[in-house]
Design a protein around this motif. Sequence first.
Motif, PDB file in Angstrom:
ATOM      1  N   GLY A   1       0.800  -1.216   0.000  1.00 14.98           N
ATOM      2  CA  GLY A   1       0.000   0.000   0.000  1.00 14.98           C
ATOM      3  C   GLY A   1       0.833   1.266   0.000  1.00 14.98           C
ATOM      4  N   ALA A   2       2.148   1.148   0.277  1.00 16.71           N
ATOM      5  CA  ALA A   2       2.998   2.344   0.299  1.00 16.71           C
ATOM      6  C   ALA A   2       3.069   2.973  -1.082  1.00 16.71           C
ATOM      7  CB  ALA A   2       4.391   1.977   0.796  1.00 16.71           C
ATOM      8  N   TRP A   3       3.174   4.293  -1.097  1.00 16.86           N
ATOM      9  CA  TRP A   3       3.155   5.062  -2.341  1.00 16.86           C
ATOM     10  C   TRP A   3       4.498   5.711  -2.625  1.00 16.86           C
ATOM     11  CZ3 TRP A   3      -1.820   8.580  -2.712  1.00 16.86           C
ATOM     12  CH2 TRP A   3      -2.865   7.836  -3.271  1.00 16.86           C
ATOM     13  N   MET A   4       4.737   5.932  -3.917  1.00 15.46           N
ATOM     14  CA  MET A   4       5.836   6.771  -4.382  1.00 15.46           C
ATOM     15  C   MET A   4       5.390   7.418  -5.681  1.00 15.46           C
ATOM     16  SD  MET A   4       9.795   5.788  -5.346  1.00 15.46           S
ATOM     17  CE  MET A   4       9.401   5.000  -6.895  1.00 15.46           C
ATOM     18  N   ALA A   5       5.829   8.641  -5.927  1.00 14.04           N
ATOM     19  CA  ALA A   5       5.554   9.312  -7.194  1.00 14.04           C
ATOM     20  C   ALA A   5       6.879   9.753  -7.796  1.00 14.04           C
ATOM     21  CB  ALA A   5       4.632  10.515  -6.986  1.00 14.04           C
ATOM     22  N   VAL A   6       7.039   9.506  -9.111  1.00 13.74           N
ATOM     23  CA  VAL A   6       8.251   9.874  -9.826  1.00 13.74           C
ATOM     24  C   VAL A   6       7.865  10.811 -10.970  1.00 13.74           C
ATOM     25  CG1 VAL A   6      10.298   9.051 -11.050  1.00 13.74           C
ATOM     26  CG2 VAL A   6       9.224   7.605  -9.305  1.00 13.74           C
ATOM     27  N   ARG A   7       8.390  12.030 -10.934  1.00  7.63           N
ATOM     28  CA  ARG A   7       8.077  13.029 -11.959  1.00  7.63           C
ATOM     29  C   ARG A   7       8.931  12.805 -13.205  1.00  7.63           C
ATOM     30  NH1 ARG A   7       8.262  19.014  -9.734  1.00  7.63           N
ATOM     31  NH2 ARG A   7      10.472  18.813 -10.316  1.00  7.63           N
ATOM     32  N   ASP A   8       8.520  13.375 -14.331  1.00  4.34           N
ATOM     33  CA  ASP A   8       9.207  13.145 -15.597  1.00  4.34           C
ATOM     34  C   ASP A   8      10.658  13.623 -15.608  1.00  4.34           C
ATOM     35  OD1 ASP A   8       8.601  15.830 -15.517  1.00  4.34           O
ATOM     36  OD2 ASP A   8       7.451  15.870 -17.376  1.00  4.34           O
ATOM     37  N   ASP A   9      11.009  14.535 -14.689  1.00  4.97           N
ATOM     38  CA  ASP A   9      12.396  14.997 -14.616  1.00  4.97           C
ATOM     39  C   ASP A   9      13.206  14.264 -13.555  1.00  4.97           C
ATOM     40  OD1 ASP A   9      11.240  15.991 -12.341  1.00  4.97           O
ATOM     41  OD2 ASP A   9      11.907  18.056 -12.606  1.00  4.97           O
ATOM     42  N   GLY A  10      12.602  13.230 -12.927  1.00  8.67           N
ATOM     43  CA  GLY A  10      13.316  12.424 -11.949  1.00  8.67           C
ATOM     44  C   GLY A  10      13.072  12.798 -10.505  1.00  8.67           C
ATOM     45  N   ALA A  11      12.296  13.847 -10.249  1.00  7.12           N
ATOM     46  CA  ALA A  11      11.962  14.200  -8.864  1.00  7.12           C
ATOM     47  C   ALA A  11      11.147  13.073  -8.236  1.00  7.12           C
ATOM     48  CB  ALA A  11      11.189  15.513  -8.815  1.00  7.12           C
ATOM     49  N   VAL A  12      11.429  12.785  -6.965  1.00  7.35           N
ATOM     50  CA  VAL A  12      10.787  11.660  -6.283  1.00  7.35           C
ATOM     51  C   VAL A  12      10.214  12.115  -4.952  1.00  7.35           C
ATOM     52  CG1 VAL A  12      11.161   9.401  -5.204  1.00  7.35           C
ATOM     53  CG2 VAL A  12      12.331   9.968  -7.333  1.00  7.35           C
ATOM     54  N   VAL A  13       9.000  11.658  -4.656  1.00  6.19           N
ATOM     55  CA  VAL A  13       8.411  11.814  -3.328  1.00  6.19           C
ATOM     56  C   VAL A  13       7.908  10.443  -2.901  1.00  6.19           C
ATOM     57  CG1 VAL A  13       6.646  12.921  -1.923  1.00  6.19           C
ATOM     58  CG2 VAL A  13       7.724  14.197  -3.782  1.00  6.19           C
ATOM     59  N   GLY A  14       8.222  10.048  -1.665  1.00  2.00           N
ATOM     60  CA  GLY A  14       7.812   8.741  -1.186  1.00  2.00           C
ATOM     61  C   GLY A  14       8.871   7.691  -1.433  1.00  2.00           C
ATOM     62  N   SER A  15       8.534   6.452  -1.125  1.00  2.00           N
ATOM     63  CA  SER A  15       9.510   5.369  -1.224  1.00  2.00           C
ATOM     64  C   SER A  15       8.797   4.038  -1.324  1.00  2.00           C
ATOM     65  CB  SER A  15      10.425   5.383   0.005  1.00  2.00           C
ATOM     66  OG  SER A  15      11.262   4.256   0.027  1.00  2.00           O
ATOM     67  N   VAL A  16       9.395   3.120  -2.077  1.00  2.00           N
ATOM     68  CA  VAL A  16       8.885   1.753  -2.124  1.00  2.00           C
ATOM     69  C   VAL A  16       9.901   0.750  -1.617  1.00  2.00           C
ATOM     70  CG1 VAL A  16       7.232   2.175  -3.977  1.00  2.00           C
ATOM     71  CG2 VAL A  16       9.579   1.487  -4.550  1.00  2.00           C
ATOM     72  N   SER A  17      11.176   1.154  -1.551  1.00  2.00           N
ATOM     73  CA  SER A  17      12.190   0.228  -1.060  1.00  2.00           C
ATOM     74  C   SER A  17      13.284   0.914  -0.269  1.00  2.00           C
ATOM     75  CB  SER A  17      12.841  -0.526  -2.233  1.00  2.00           C
ATOM     76  OG  SER A  17      13.770   0.303  -2.910  1.00  2.00           O
ATOM     77  N   GLY A  18      13.406   2.212  -0.396  1.00  2.00           N
ATOM     78  CA  GLY A  18      14.460   2.914   0.306  1.00  2.00           C
ATOM     79  C   GLY A  18      15.823   2.717  -0.328  1.00  2.00           C
ATOM     80  N   GLY A  19      15.872   2.362  -1.640  1.00  2.00           N
ATOM     81  CA  GLY A  19      17.170   2.105  -2.256  1.00  2.00           C
ATOM     82  C   GLY A  19      17.142   2.043  -3.757  1.00  2.00           C
ATOM     83  N   CYS A  20      17.706   0.966  -4.292  1.00  2.00           N
ATOM     84  CA  CYS A  20      18.009   0.895  -5.717  1.00  2.00           C
ATOM     85  C   CYS A  20      16.781   0.802  -6.611  1.00  2.00           C
ATOM     86  CB  CYS A  20      18.922  -0.298  -5.981  1.00  2.00           C
ATOM     87  SG  CYS A  20      20.531  -0.158  -5.184  1.00  2.00           S
ATOM     88  N   ILE A  21      15.678   0.304  -6.089  1.00  2.00           N
ATOM     89  CA  ILE A  21      14.484   0.229  -6.926  1.00  2.00           C
ATOM     90  C   ILE A  21      14.035   1.624  -7.319  1.00  2.00           C
ATOM     91  CG2 ILE A  21      12.013  -0.335  -6.874  1.00  2.00           C
ATOM     92  CD1 ILE A  21      12.703  -2.887  -5.466  1.00  2.00           C
ATOM     93  N   GLU A  22      14.119   2.573  -6.373  1.00  2.00           N
ATOM     94  CA  GLU A  22      13.790   3.948  -6.709  1.00  2.00           C
ATOM     95  C   GLU A  22      14.691   4.446  -7.833  1.00  2.00           C
ATOM     96  OE1 GLU A  22      12.032   3.516  -2.649  1.00  2.00           O
ATOM     97  OE2 GLU A  22      13.765   2.743  -3.734  1.00  2.00           O
ATOM     98  N   ASP A  23      15.979   4.134  -7.747  1.00  2.00           N
ATOM     99  CA  ASP A  23      16.918   4.574  -8.786  1.00  2.00           C
ATOM    100  C   ASP A  23      16.533   3.997 -10.149  1.00  2.00           C
ATOM    101  OD1 ASP A  23      18.309   5.897  -6.823  1.00  2.00           O
ATOM    102  OD2 ASP A  23      19.830   4.334  -6.584  1.00  2.00           O
ATOM    103  N   ASP A  24      16.148   2.725 -10.162  1.00  2.00           N
ATOM    104  CA  ASP A  24      15.769   2.094 -11.422  1.00  2.00           C
ATOM    105  C   ASP A  24      14.489   2.708 -11.986  1.00  2.00           C
ATOM    106  OD1 ASP A  24      16.249  -0.181 -13.367  1.00  2.00           O
ATOM    107  OD2 ASP A  24      14.208  -0.662 -12.719  1.00  2.00           O
ATOM    108  N   LEU A  25      13.525   2.980 -11.110  1.00  2.00           N
ATOM    109  CA  LEU A  25      12.281   3.592 -11.576  1.00  2.00           C
ATOM    110  C   LEU A  25      12.525   5.000 -12.112  1.00  2.00           C
ATOM    111  CD1 LEU A  25       9.847   2.380  -8.772  1.00  2.00           C
ATOM    112  CD2 LEU A  25       9.781   1.725 -11.183  1.00  2.00           C
ATOM    113  N   VAL A  26      13.390   5.767 -11.441  1.00  3.70           N
ATOM    114  CA  VAL A  26      13.713   7.104 -11.926  1.00  3.70           C
ATOM    115  C   VAL A  26      14.348   7.018 -13.313  1.00  3.70           C
ATOM    116  CG1 VAL A  26      15.252   9.084 -11.573  1.00  3.70           C
ATOM    117  CG2 VAL A  26      13.919   8.182  -9.662  1.00  3.70           C
ATOM    118  N   ARG A  27      15.265   6.067 -13.483  1.00  4.33           N
ATOM    119  CA  ARG A  27      15.914   5.900 -14.786  1.00  4.33           C
ATOM    120  C   ARG A  27      14.894   5.598 -15.870  1.00  4.33           C
ATOM    121  NH1 ARG A  27      16.926   1.736 -17.694  1.00  4.33           N
ATOM    122  NH2 ARG A  27      16.344   0.264 -16.043  1.00  4.33           N
TER     123      ARG A  27
END
Length: 333
Positions: A39-65
Motif C-alpha cells: 500500500g505504500a506510495w511513491m511518485a516519480v516526476r518526468d524529470d526524476g523528482a521523487v516523493v515517497g519510497s517503495v524500497s528505500g534504495g536501488c528500486i527507486e533509482d531504477d524507476l527514476v531511470r
Amino acid sequence: MDDLDMQVLDAARNWAAAGRAYVLVTVARTWGSAPRPTGAWMAVRDDGAVVGSVSGGCIEDDLVRRVTAGEFAGQTRPRALRYGVTADEAHRFGLPCGGTLELLLEPAPDPALLADLAARLAGGQLAQRRVALASGQVDLLPGSATDSLFWDGETLITLHGPAWRLLIIGAGQVSHYLASMAQALGYRVYLCDPRSEYADGWNVPGTIKVAAMPDDAVTELALDPRSAVVALTHDPKLDDLALLEALKSPAFYVGALGSRVNNGKRRERLLQYFDLTPAEVDRLHGPVGLPIGSRTPPEIAVSILAQMTAVKNGQAGRSTAAAVSDPYACSVA
C-alpha cells in the motif's frame, strides 16, 4: 495512510496542477523481507523528482531511470512490475533476504480522483481506491477500519484515510511529547483533560481537544480497530473512567501510565468493581510502553509509541515488565 504517503498525494496533485507528467507507484505485494509495507506510495516526476519510497534504495533509482528515459510516456493504462524475482536481482536492487516487491504503476492518474481522495481524507473519511489493471478504471469507494489491501494480479484495492487515531487522557508533559511524535507517525491525535489547570495550557498544533469527561470522550470517538487510548493523568478517577470504556472497545491499544504496583492495583479495581471481564482487563498495557529504561517525558513518549507501533504491526503482546521508570508514578495509582 501514513504521513509519507500523504506527502505523495500532495505532490502528485501539485505536479498535475502544474501540467507535469509523473508515475504513481504502489507496493502491491511483498515476499520475504520488504523495506516498505504493501500500500505504500511513491511518485516519480518526468524529470526524476521523487516523493515517497517503495524500497528505500536501488528500486527507486531504477524507476527514476525508466521514467526519465520516457518508458511510460504516453501510456494511460496501469501496469504491474516485479523486482527481486531471483536472488541475483534481489541482491542487485538491495532487497534484504531475497525479498521481492510487486508494484503497480499508474502513468496517468486522474487528477479529479486524487482531488476527491484528498477531500475525503481532509474530512476524516476512510476511502478505498480500486484500480483495475485490464481496463485502467480507478474508483473511490467508502472504506472502513476493517478493510485491508487486496491484490490478485488484476485488481488492486488500497485503504486510505486518517484511520489511525490516538486519544490521550491528560495534558501533562508526557502527553505533549506523545502527541507531537504520534502526529509525525500519521496519527490524528485527540486530547481529553477535564482539569482546566492542565487543559488550558495545551498548545500542541494539529491536535483536537475533546471537551468531555474521559469516559464520554471514548464513547464520543466511537473507537475502532485503528484507534489507541493512552491514559496519562495519574489520577485514577480520570484514567479509570477512560479505561472502563476503552477496554470494552475494539481499540488496538489501551495503555495507562504508572508503576507496576499501581497498575496491578488498577487491574484489581477494574475486575472487582466494574463490569469488565478478565480478558478485557488483560488487554491493558500497564506499565505503558516498552522497557527501554526511559525516565524523562520525551523518553517515556518514545517508549509508548514504540510499543503502540509494535502492537499495531502485530509484533508485541501485553506488557508485563516495568516498561518505564516514571518518576511521577511512584505514589499515585
